[in-house]
Design an enzyme around this catalytic site. Structure first.
Site, mmCIF file in Angstrom:
data_model
loop_
_atom_site.group_PDB
_atom_site.id
_atom_site.type_symbol
_atom_site.label_atom_id
_atom_site.label_comp_id
_atom_site.label_asym_id
_atom_site.label_seq_id
_atom_site.Cartn_x
_atom_site.Cartn_y
_atom_site.Cartn_z
ATOM 1 N N ASP A 1 38.866 -15.966 6.565
ATOM 2 C CA ASP A 1 40.192 -15.677 6.691
ATOM 3 C C ASP A 1 40.952 -16.168 5.120
ATOM 4 O O ASP A 1 40.331 -17.613 5.218
ATOM 5 C CB ASP A 1 40.869 -15.901 7.887
ATOM 6 C CG ASP A 1 42.284 -14.641 8.779
ATOM 7 O OD1 ASP A 1 42.085 -13.490 8.666
ATOM 8 O OD2 ASP A 1 43.583 -15.116 7.875
ATOM 9 N N SER A 2 41.721 -15.534 5.007
ATOM 10 C CA SER A 2 42.824 -16.033 3.965
ATOM 11 C C SER A 2 44.124 -17.051 4.568
ATOM 12 O O SER A 2 44.405 -17.636 4.017
ATOM 13 C CB SER A 2 43.256 -14.904 3.806
ATOM 14 O OG SER A 2 44.484 -14.244 4.103
ATOM 15 N N ARG B 1 35.548 -6.262 21.194
ATOM 16 C CA ARG B 1 35.155 -7.527 20.613
ATOM 17 C C ARG B 1 33.786 -7.588 21.761
ATOM 18 O O ARG B 1 32.716 -8.537 21.256
ATOM 19 C CB ARG B 1 35.894 -8.657 21.274
ATOM 20 C CG ARG B 1 37.156 -9.136 20.344
ATOM 21 C CD ARG B 1 37.942 -10.029 20.567
ATOM 22 N NE ARG B 1 38.873 -9.937 20.087
ATOM 23 C CZ ARG B 1 40.292 -9.772 19.452
ATOM 24 N NH1 ARG B 1 41.249 -9.018 21.109
ATOM 25 N NH2 ARG B 1 41.031 -10.262 18.916
ATOM 26 N N PHE C 1 38.175 -11.400 8.645
ATOM 27 C CA PHE C 1 39.049 -11.168 8.779
ATOM 28 C C PHE C 1 39.395 -11.695 9.816
ATOM 29 O O PHE C 1 40.039 -10.970 11.078
ATOM 30 C CB PHE C 1 40.092 -9.646 8.510
ATOM 31 C CG PHE C 1 39.379 -9.071 7.085
ATOM 32 C CD1 PHE C 1 40.479 -9.281 6.446
ATOM 33 C CD2 PHE C 1 38.821 -8.412 6.736
ATOM 34 C CE1 PHE C 1 40.449 -8.847 5.011
ATOM 35 C CE2 PHE C 1 38.158 -8.133 5.749
ATOM 36 C CZ PHE C 1 39.680 -8.082 4.901
ATOM 37 N N ASP D 1 36.896 -5.783 10.380
ATOM 38 C CA ASP D 1 38.359 -6.124 10.896
ATOM 39 C C ASP D 1 39.752 -6.100 9.615
ATOM 40 O O ASP D 1 40.679 -7.066 10.324
ATOM 41 C CB ASP D 1 38.202 -6.773 12.107
ATOM 42 C CG ASP D 1 39.884 -5.848 12.875
ATOM 43 O OD1 ASP D 1 40.849 -4.874 12.843
ATOM 44 O OD2 ASP D 1 40.067 -6.591 14.232
ATOM 45 N N CYS E 1 42.986 0.261 11.482
ATOM 46 C CA CYS E 1 44.217 -0.278 11.983
ATOM 47 C C CYS E 1 45.098 0.855 11.789
ATOM 48 O O CYS E 1 46.342 0.700 11.917
ATOM 49 C CB CYS E 1 44.409 -1.234 12.829
ATOM 50 S SG CYS E 1 44.832 -2.446 11.357
#
Length: 394
Positions: A248-249, A210, A226, A298, A338
Site C-alpha cells: 500500500d502507498s 475477503r 492496495f 483492490d 469500486c
C-alpha cells in the site's frame, strides 16, 4: 411547501422510483426553494409524483424521498427511516462481527447519508444539504437506537462542494474515538482509525469477499495489493496462507496492518509489508521474476464518473495485466473495481484484454459483489458499485 413541475417527458424515472431529478428536468417552480428544503414534485399534468429535497447548486436538483402523498416529511419520517435501516441489519452484529453499514444513502431511501458502526463507535458521512438540515435529528435517533460511546463525522467529501457545503469533520456525540478502535469482522480483530483513516475508517463492503477469497489461500504465496489495513491479508493468514506480501502507498495503512497482525497473534507468520505505489511494485516484481499463487488487487475508484470510464478502463487493464504476469498456470487473481460507472460486463472485458496483453489464458470462476448491508435498490442501479472477479490462469 414549494412546488416543482417537471418538463413533459422528463418524469419517467421519478415515476419509476428513481431518487434523482436533474436540474434540466425542471420546467418551473412556484418560487426558488432554499437549499435543503423539502418540495413537492409534479409532472406536466399537475399530478403529484413525490416529495424531495431541493438544492440549486447540485446537478441533482431534487433528491426524492417519498412517493406517498399522505405521508409527511417531518422529524418522525427521518427517524422512522433510520430505525428501519438499523433494524434490517441488526442480525449482522454478532460476537464475530462488530462492524456494519447501518445506512446506505439512496438504497435506504436516505439520500446523502452514510452511517457505519465500528464497535462502540459510529462514523457518519453527510453528502447532501437535505440531510445536513436534519443532522441533529439523525444523531439523536442513532443514539436512541444504538447507544454508542461516540459518533464522529467524516464529511470531507468532494460531493459536498456540489451541494454548497463545506467539509465537516468532528465529534458529534459522546466520546472522541481513540487513535485505534477495535472491531471484529469474520472473527478477525482490526485496529482501525476512524478520525484519520480512509473514507469513514474501514471498508466493510469487502467483508464477504475477503472470506471467500481466503478459502483459496491455504499453503499459498499471496500478494495483497492496495492492502489498506490488511483485510485480505488477515483473512488469508486465518485460512493458513504460507506467505503474504502486502502493498500500500499509505504509511498509516502499513502501520495499521502491522497492528492488526499483532492483535490476531500472527506475529510468527511469513509476512512482508511494503509501502509503495502498487503499479510500480508490480512492475518491480515482474522484472525480478517473482511469482505468486494468489493475487488480490483492490484499487481505489478509477472511474469517478462515466466520462472517466475510458481512461479508467486503461488503468484497470494495465493493473490487471501486471498482476496476471506474476501468475503461473493454476494461479488465481481476485480483482475488484469500486467504480460505479463500470458494470460487471465491462470489467470482464477489461480483464480479458489484460489477459491477452499478458499472454495468459484465463477462466472466470467467481463473481464478487457488495454485501447485504450495502443493498442495491431496484429503482437505483447506480447503487451497485462494487464488483469483482476471481480469475484462474489456465
Amino acid at each position: 411547501m414549494d412546488k416543482i413541475t417537471l418538463h413533459r417527458g422528463k418524469d419517467k424515472a421519478a415515476w419509476q422510483l428513481h431518487p434523482w431529478v436533474f436540474s434540466g428536468a425542471i420546467a418551473k417552480m412556484t418560487r426558488k426553494p432554499a437549499n435543503g428544503a423539502v418540495v413537492e414534485v409534479y409532472n406536466a399534468d399537475e399530478e403529484f409524483i413525490a416529495f424531495g429535497v431541493y438544492n440549486a447548486m447540485s446537478r441533482v436538483a431534487v433528491r426524492l424521498l417519498e412517493w406517498h402523498p399522505e405521508r409527511v416529511i417531518d422529524d418522525r419520517w427521518w427517524r422512522d427511516r433510520i430505525q428501519r435501516s438499523v433494524d434490517m441489519r441488526k442480525h449482522l452484529l454478532t460476537m464475530d462481527n462488530t462492524t456494519v453499514r447501518l445506512v446506505f444513502a439512496e438504497a435506504d431511501f436516505l439520500p446523502g447519508l452514510i452511517v457505519d458502526k465500528y464497535g462502540d463507535f459510529i462514523s457518519i458521512q453527510v453528502h447532501s444539504s437535505g440531510v445536513e438540515t436534519v443532522k441533529d435529528v439523525v444523531i439523536d435517533e442513532l443514539v436512541k437506537q444504538l447507544k454508542p460511546r461516540g459518533i464522529y463525522e467524516r464529511s470531507d467529501l468532494k460531493s459536498r462542494e456540489h451541494e454548497g457545503l463545506a467539509d465537516a469533520n468532528g465529534l458529534l456525540y459522546g466520546e472522541m474515538p481513540p487513535a485505534f478502535v477495535e472491531v471484529i469482522e469474520n472473527g478477525i480483530r482490526y485496529q482501525i482509525n476512524i478520525v484519520e483513516g480512509q473514507k469513514s475508517g474501514f471498508y466493510c463492503d469487502q467483508r464477504d469477499n475477503r472470506w471467500l477469497t481466503a478459502r483459496y489461500t491455504k499453503g499459498k504465496r499471496v500478494l495483497d495489493g492496495f492492502c489498506y489495513s490488511g483485510g485480505f491479508t488477515l483473512n488469508a493468514f486465518q485460512q493458513g496462507a504460507a506467505e503474504v506480501v502486502s502493498v500500500d502507498s499509505s504509511a498509516l495503512a502499513i502501520e495499521t496492518l502491522k497492528r492488526n497482525l499483532s492483535a490476531n497473534g500472527f506475529g510468527e507468520v511469513v509476512h512482508h509489508a511494503v509501502q509503495s505505489d502498487v503499479n510500480k511494485y508490480l512492475r518491480q516484481l515482474g522484472d525480478a521474476g517473482e511469482k505468486f499463487d494468489v493475487i488480490v488487487l483492490d484499487p481505489p475508484k478509477y472511474a469517478p464518473s462515466r466520462s472517466a470510464l475510458d481512461k479508467a478502463s486503461r488503468a484497470y487493464k494495465d493493473l490487471n495485466r501486471r498482476g496476471l504476469m506474476l501468475l503461473e498456470s493454476g494461479g488465481l487473481l481476485a480483482t475488484f473495481s469500486c467504480s460505479g460507472a463500470m458494470d460487471i460486463d465491462t470489467f470482464k472485458q477489461v480483464v480479458a484484454w489484460a489477459a491477452l496483453d499478458a499472454g495468459k489464458e484465463i477462466q472466470f470462476i467467481r463473481q464478487f459483489t457488495q454485501p447485504e448491508d450495502h443493498p442495491i435498490r431496484a429503482s437505483f442501479p447506480e447503487g451497485e458499485y462494487l464488483k469483482g472477479l476471481l480469475v484462474r490462469v489456465v
